[in-house]
Motif scaffolding. Sequence first.
Motif, PDB file in Angstrom:
ATOM      1  N   LEU A 156       0.807  -1.226   0.000  1.00 54.08           N
ATOM      2  CA  LEU A 156       0.000   0.000   0.000  1.00 54.08           C
ATOM      3  C   LEU A 156       0.840   1.276   0.000  1.00 54.08           C
ATOM      4  N   ALA A 160       0.514   4.445   4.132  1.00 50.15           N
ATOM      5  CA  ALA A 160      -0.589   3.582   4.583  1.00 50.15           C
ATOM      6  C   ALA A 160      -0.712   3.581   6.099  1.00 50.15           C
ATOM      7  N   GLU A 317      -2.500  -4.088  -4.355  1.00 49.18           N
ATOM      8  CA  GLU A 317      -1.714  -2.911  -3.955  1.00 49.18           C
ATOM      9  C   GLU A 317      -2.316  -1.599  -4.469  1.00 49.18           C
ATOM     10  N   ASP A 320      -7.620   1.459  -2.266  1.00 52.65           N
ATOM     11  CA  ASP A 320      -7.653   2.598  -1.350  1.00 52.65           C
ATOM     12  C   ASP A 320      -7.811   2.094   0.085  1.00 52.65           C
ATOM     13  N   ARG A 342      -4.779   3.339   2.204  1.00 56.78           N
ATOM     14  CA  ARG A 342      -3.581   3.759   1.474  1.00 56.78           C
ATOM     15  C   ARG A 342      -3.053   5.098   1.987  1.00 56.78           C
ATOM     16  N   ARG A 343      -4.005   6.039   2.283  1.00 56.79           N
ATOM     17  CA  ARG A 343      -3.609   7.374   2.761  1.00 56.79           C
ATOM     18  C   ARG A 343      -4.091   7.557   4.187  1.00 56.79           C
TER      19      ARG A 343
END
Length: 517
Positions: A156, A160, A317, A320, A342-343
């Motif tokens: 990720l 991540a 991968e 989100d 992911r964020r």
Amino acid sequence: MRSRLEEKQRGTALGTRPAPLATDQLFNAGHAEAYWQQATRCVDLVRRKVAEVDRPFTGACPEELKEHFAGIDLDAPLGELRPALEELERVYLDDAVYFHHPRYVAHLNCPIVLPGILAEAILSPINSSLDTFDQSAGGTFIEQSLIDWTADRIGLGQDADGVFTSGGTQSNLMALMIARDHHGASLADHGGNKHEGLPADYRRLRILGSEVSHFSLQKSAAILGLGYQAVMPVACDAHYRMDPTALKARLEECLAMELIPIAVVATAGTTDFGSIDPLEEIAALCREHGIWLHVDAAYGGGLLCSPRYRHRLAGIEHADSVTIDYHKTFFQPVSCSAFLVRRRSDLRHVTHHADYLNPLCQAEAGTPDQVNKSLQTTKRFDALKLWLTLRIMGAEALGEMFERVIDLAGEAHAELARHPEVEVLLEPPMSTLVFRYRLAGLTEAELDELNAYVRSALSRRGEAVIAATRVGGRRYLKFTLLNPDTRLEDLTAIVERIVNHGRDWCEAQAPARAAAS
Ligand SMILES: *Cc1c(COP(=O)(O)O)cnc(C)c1O
């Protein structure tokens, strides 16, 4: 005779020491010896039980089990461990469903590894709560490092983050909540769902998942105020994988009808079939349309540890967000699960700062409070189970066990496919086998009845516990293979019993069918 409660109240009223009841049972330095002795008795009971269990289930039905509870008065405590354990054996352990047994092949319940159980023996008494750093200290870093480890295995990226959850259902709910709020945050005339509630266009929001995706998508949609109507099923190919052409058509349909797709949920390991949606193609479509991609890898997550089959998750991968259930294919005790993004900033949608617990200034000072990322407040230290497992066994050992059941599913499929009275639905993409008993000359309705009968006959006799599902409206039987100790012979023995029960049913029905025709 006075009740113990009365005795106790009386003792207190007279200013004498109350009957030796309550604080004797507290876990503390003074009771360390008692704790050890009693824990040993519990462990011993389980040791005896696991050694003597010779079938996955006794077949007891609810009415029979309920009878055990008739004489139990919860306001009349037994006062000590021994009689309580004897009672527990009678009302629970004697007729428990034993997932470790090789002929338990029903649901996605795995046999569990010793390090996971040993971790339970530590995390329960210490009782850390993984909501704030000041309640968990090093526990927070253990949980965080396992999140980082999992995100790294998925691929990720550096930004991540995630959190342990109670299960795939909670993880999927978090995913869809964040996707919903991500949409809310993108609206110019809306101050965000957290503060203002659902935006005006909420009835047009849509969640797309394959027609065999997990039911927690519907449940989540309802909880999130969008309703079941928000879940748009996407057709599958012949192997129960989401058909990317159908997804493309659905997305175009959304545009044409001014609907707003907020998330696509790809399943990496569907509950019934083990099928893995084509992640690369779905990710490309999501990127093109700017839609949140959630990958529900509750079942397939264990492939992350498999050197031989990791490639089946290629494309994960790009997600989100991801759901991973360690209590399924990482052989961990219930519960042990995670939700990853992911964020890390996307987790802000679940953050709320409470002055007494996790004030904003604490976050700004860099205190790692897991509660800022979680739907839960008080939270079990489930991460310790995976931690001890990785520190003792390592990931490859877990992957190897999962590989064994995947291989077993392939072998069992070859065997079943040759059987003249068994119809296998598909070659197993992972470790489930969906099939039904079939004799020529029976109607579909009769086959439904027959297969339902076969399953309950197996369970009632304790011969095996298998699952059932419906495919195209028809009843099927299912083996979910997660036990690396299950042998092909176990499965062929179960199939033999299935055939015998099936024939018995036909014989019993023969006069009625002859009369009807
Ligand atoms: C099991 C499962 C879930 C739900 O997970 P729980 O841990 O039971 O809450 C979600 N999605 C899929 C594909 C599953 O197999």
